[in-house]
Design an enzyme around this catalytic site. Structure first.
Site, mmCIF file in Angstrom:
data_model
loop_
_atom_site.group_PDB
_atom_site.id
_atom_site.type_symbol
_atom_site.label_atom_id
_atom_site.label_comp_id
_atom_site.label_asym_id
_atom_site.label_seq_id
_atom_site.Cartn_x
_atom_site.Cartn_y
_atom_site.Cartn_z
ATOM 1 N N GLY A 169 0.844 -1.195 0.000
ATOM 2 C CA GLY A 169 0.000 0.000 0.000
ATOM 3 C C GLY A 169 0.879 1.243 0.000
ATOM 4 N N GLY A 170 0.315 2.336 0.516
ATOM 5 C CA GLY A 170 1.059 3.597 0.528
ATOM 6 C C GLY A 170 2.351 3.507 1.318
ATOM 7 N N GLY A 404 27.081 10.815 -28.531
ATOM 8 C CA GLY A 404 26.521 11.491 -27.366
ATOM 9 C C GLY A 404 26.980 10.839 -26.072
ATOM 10 N N ALA A 405 27.229 9.544 -26.153
ATOM 11 C CA ALA A 405 27.650 8.834 -24.938
ATOM 12 C C ALA A 405 29.023 9.328 -24.476
ATOM 13 C CB ALA A 405 27.660 7.335 -25.177
HETATM 14 C C1 HXC Z 1 -3.737 -3.977 12.223
HETATM 15 C C2 HXC Z 1 -2.741 -5.893 11.493
HETATM 16 C C3 HXC Z 1 -2.508 -5.310 10.234
HETATM 17 C C4 HXC Z 1 -2.931 -3.984 10.040
HETATM 18 C C5 HXC Z 1 -1.722 -7.293 10.200
HETATM 19 N N1 HXC Z 1 -2.249 -7.126 11.416
HETATM 20 N N2 HXC Z 1 -1.883 -6.200 9.446
HETATM 21 N N3 HXC Z 1 -3.343 -5.222 12.461
HETATM 22 N N4 HXC Z 1 -3.545 -3.352 11.046
HETATM 23 N N5 HXC Z 1 -2.725 -3.373 8.899
HETATM 24 C C6 HXC Z 1 -2.253 -8.074 12.505
HETATM 25 C C7 HXC Z 1 -3.164 -9.242 12.258
HETATM 26 O O1 HXC Z 1 -4.440 -8.937 12.699
HETATM 27 C C8 HXC Z 1 -2.511 -10.318 13.109
HETATM 28 O O2 HXC Z 1 -2.853 -10.090 14.453
HETATM 29 C C9 HXC Z 1 -1.061 -9.993 12.989
HETATM 30 O O3 HXC Z 1 -0.963 -8.637 12.581
HETATM 31 C C10 HXC Z 1 -0.333 -10.834 11.960
HETATM 32 O O4 HXC Z 1 -1.095 -10.830 10.759
HETATM 33 P P1 HXC Z 1 -1.409 -12.156 9.965
HETATM 34 O O5 HXC Z 1 -2.432 -11.807 8.974
HETATM 35 O O6 HXC Z 1 -1.712 -13.257 10.911
HETATM 36 O O7 HXC Z 1 -0.008 -12.450 9.313
HETATM 37 P P2 HXC Z 1 0.309 -13.043 7.873
HETATM 38 O O8 HXC Z 1 -0.546 -14.213 7.589
HETATM 39 O O9 HXC Z 1 1.776 -13.201 7.835
HETATM 40 O O10 HXC Z 1 -0.117 -11.901 6.853
HETATM 41 C C11 HXC Z 1 0.552 -10.668 6.853
HETATM 42 C C12 HXC Z 1 -0.241 -9.654 5.991
HETATM 43 C C13 HXC Z 1 -1.692 -9.589 6.444
HETATM 44 C C14 HXC Z 1 -0.179 -10.107 4.521
HETATM 45 C C15 HXC Z 1 0.487 -8.312 6.118
HETATM 46 O O11 HXC Z 1 -1.703 -9.428 7.863
HETATM 47 C C16 HXC Z 1 -2.455 -8.493 5.812
HETATM 48 O O12 HXC Z 1 -2.859 -8.603 4.668
HETATM 49 N N6 HXC Z 1 -2.651 -7.420 6.590
HETATM 50 C C17 HXC Z 1 -3.421 -6.283 6.137
HETATM 51 C C18 HXC Z 1 -2.634 -5.507 5.142
HETATM 52 C C19 HXC Z 1 -3.346 -4.236 4.739
HETATM 53 O O13 HXC Z 1 -4.316 -4.296 4.001
HETATM 54 N N7 HXC Z 1 -2.905 -3.133 5.298
HETATM 55 C C20 HXC Z 1 -3.394 -1.851 5.004
HETATM 56 C C21 HXC Z 1 -2.753 -1.473 3.665
HETATM 57 S S1 HXC Z 1 -3.161 0.119 3.196
HETATM 58 P P3 HXC Z 1 -2.862 -11.258 15.536
HETATM 59 O O14 HXC Z 1 -3.399 -10.631 16.761
HETATM 60 O O15 HXC Z 1 -3.723 -12.337 14.969
HETATM 61 O O16 HXC Z 1 -1.449 -11.711 15.691
HETATM 62 C C22 HXC Z 1 -1.940 0.996 3.796
HETATM 63 C C23 HXC Z 1 -2.088 2.392 3.460
HETATM 64 C C24 HXC Z 1 -0.881 3.174 3.797
HETATM 65 O O17 HXC Z 1 -1.061 0.582 4.408
HETATM 66 C C25 HXC Z 1 -1.108 4.504 3.231
HETATM 67 C C26 HXC Z 1 0.020 5.444 3.487
HETATM 68 C C27 HXC Z 1 -0.269 6.759 2.904
#
Ligand code: HXC
Length: 510
Positions: A169-170, A404-405
């Site tokens: 993501g971002g 040019g290089a």
């Molecule tokens: C809160 C999160 C989290 C998040 C993971 N966790 N991502 N908690 N916010 N973004 C937590 C899970 O609930 C879980 O908690 C623990 O972290 C581990 O995650 P798992 O899913 O069990 O791990 P894994 O299977 O290895 O998968 C990792 C992952 C997946 C692929 C990163 O967790 C995932 O898809 N997370 C969401 C990603 C996402 O969509 N993020 C937002 C993106 S947008 P527990 O308690 O069970 O251990 C973004 C915008 C930024 O980031 C913009 C900036 C301008």
């Protein structure tokens, strides 16, 4: 032990446990180190001083009120690498998946601000599920505060990103604005939208590794600079790498003692360039034979390998090396090579690292793919970068410097300070064959005449002396003396003073 000390120890132990034993075991099972283990490898033993160990998130929605973990998913502070200060953050995937909350972001911002004040590098270890989903816009605000600091720090202190887990993501835009990105194969990835979104929108089926793994980003996209087999390899490389860089844009390059004689002669270089102009040779050999102890830290070795960029030392002081590589695409300049080298040259210039350029380039790559891909604009980036660079610039033409290089590759016309050529250098508008085909087109059906004309053109231009007679080349040097010449040149240029005209900033052809 007093109750106060016992309480301190209890709190510290709780922070050190992060998300708990199970999650630490899960991290290890993926072949990854924890946030703190990574800092142990990265920093000099016992040098880490942590900040904000007891910071907790301030969220209350979605059941977060009762769930706090001291440190809030990121370990921050300072330490030393080979005795030199750096600021670091290391995201802890065992705590809410290393996701970024408002407070987590504040911790990162704090160490960035301190690094800027101290004038020392910032190293970010990224292992995070992205924005803390329970926090919504507070998390986005936090990211943006980090982005803003990345930009302000750019060109002031070196910024290195180590991607050691998810970065999606971002969130990818913070590392993307740092100077260098190192990734770990099979356990790290970077993408703006993940495989599931890709499937929904474009119907493509792709794995995380295929979409944004270390190999993809260090070969295809050039988003990342180096890929490593595991965390430890990446962290040890980061130590070597940071040791090569200045602490900031004013401190000058670090100097290490070296046993390697500055005037070491390398007789083998006298025969490096093959007799036939079309035969390749490995430019790495020259690069390594010139640098102290043959040590060279190459940047993006697997992307645009037709140009070599990296750091080494001469007389213990860091130099940036840019070199055409005749082994790959004959060392031609194409879009990727131009972009890669332009960014590298600009980094060196920003941090006062002298640039040594080795030239063997047949020109820019022809073809619709290159023209339609914008080689004009991308090639201009490299030209622009060399032209605006005010650091010491030493150039050695080993063989071809065509068209040019020739101009682009740190020629004397771009304020190159010392421009040397080997006796094998050929400095001309183009190779003899192409030149004759154009200027003697009317004789094209007479092979004898064409052969004679080609020989005439070669005799006239396939040497360094025409350019030397005009003063464009300062000296034609023996290949075996290249290290000695470069060392002497760098000594003379140590106090070089050159400033560009005042401007708010330039308008690099992006
Ligand atoms: C809160 C999160 C989290 C998040 C993971 N966790 N991502 N908690 N916010 N973004 C937590 C899970 O609930 C879980 O908690 C623990 O972290 C581990 O995650 P798992 O899913 O069990 O791990 P894994 O299977 O290895 O998968 C990792 C992952 C997946 C692929 C990163 O967790 C995932 O898809 N997370 C969401 C990603 C996402 O969509 N993020 C937002 C993106 S947008 P527990 O308690 O069970 O251990 C973004 C915008 C930024 O980031 C913009 C900036 C301008």
């Amino acid at each position: 032990m007093s109750a106060n000390i016992a309480e301190l120890e209890r709190r510290r132990a709780a922070a050190h446990m992060g998300g708990g034993e199970q999650r630490i075991a899960a991290q290890h099972a993926k072949g990854k180190l924890t946030a703190r283990e990574r800092l142990d490898v990265l920093l000099d033993e016992g040098s880490f001083e942590e900040l904000d160990m007891y910071v907790e998130h301030n969220a209350v929605d979605f059941g977060m009120a009762g769930q706090t973990v001291p440190g809030d998913g990121v370990v921050t502070g300072s330490g030393t690498i080979n005795g030199r200060l750096v600021y670091v953050y290391s995201q802890d995937f065992t705590v809410f998946g290393g996701s970024l909350s408002e407070r987590h972001a504040q911790k990162i911002c704090k160490i960035m601000d301190r690094a800027m004040k101290a004038g020392v590098p910032i190293i970010g270890i990224n292992d995070s599920g992205g924005a803390r989903i329970q926090e919504g816009v507070a998390s986005l605000a936090g990211y943006t505060e980090v982005f803003q600091r990345n930009v302000l720090a750019s060109g002031v202190v070196p910024q290195l990103s180590l991607i050691m887990g998810p970065c999606a993501g971002g969130a990818v835009y913070s590392p993307a604005m740092t100077d260098f990105i190192f990734m770990v194969k099979d356990s790290s990835y970077m993408f703006v939208t993940g495989p599931e979104v890709v499937k929904t929108v474009t119907n493509e089926e792709v794995t995380q590794e295929e979409l944004g793994g270390a190999v993809v980003h260090t070969t295809k996209t050039s988003v990342a600079d180096c890929a490593f087999e595991n965390d430890i390899e990446a962290l040890l490389a980061a130590r070597d790498f940071i040791s090569l860089l200045p602490s900031d844009n004013r401190s000058g390059v670090p100097e290490l003692p070296t046993e390697d004689p500055w005037d070491r002669l390398e007789d083998s270089l006298d025969t490096l360039v093959p007799a036939s102009a079309n035969q390749p040779y490995d430019m790495h050999e020259l690069v390594r034979k010139v640098l102290d102890e043959g040590e060279f830290f190459e940047i993006a070795p697997n992307h645009a390998a037709n140009i070599i960029c990296g750091f080494g030392r001469v007389e213990g002081r860091t130099v940036g090396v840019v070199a055409n590589q005749p082994m790959v695409l004959a060392g031609v300049l194409d879009i990727n090579a131009s972009r890669k080298a332009a960014r590298f040259v600009r980094f060196c210039d920003a941090f006062e690292i002298p640039i040594v350029t080795f030239v063997d380039v047949p020109g820019f790559l022809p073809g619709t793919a290159q023209e339609h891909g914008g080689i004009i604009k991308h090639g201009a980036k490299l030209l622009f970068a060399y032209a605006e660079a005010t650091v010491p610039k030493i150039t050695v033409i080993t063989r071809k410097a065509y068209g040019g290089a020739y101009c682009v590759m740190a020629s004397s016309h771009l304020r190159g300070d010392l421009n040397y050529a080997w006796p094998t250098a050929e400095i001309a508008v183009m190779g003899a064959k192409g030149a004759v085909e154009i200027i003697f087109r009317s004789e094209k059906d007479d092979p004898d005449k064409i052969a004679a004309r080609t020989k005439e053109y070669e005799d006239r231009f396939a040497n360094p002396f025409v350019a030397a007679s005009k003063g464009f080349i300062d000296e034609v040097i023996y290949p075996h003396s290249t290290r000695r010449r470069i060392a002497l040149g760098l000594r003379k240029l140590r106090n070089k003073q050159l400033e560009n005209p005042w401007k708010k900033h330039d308008n690099l052809p992006l």
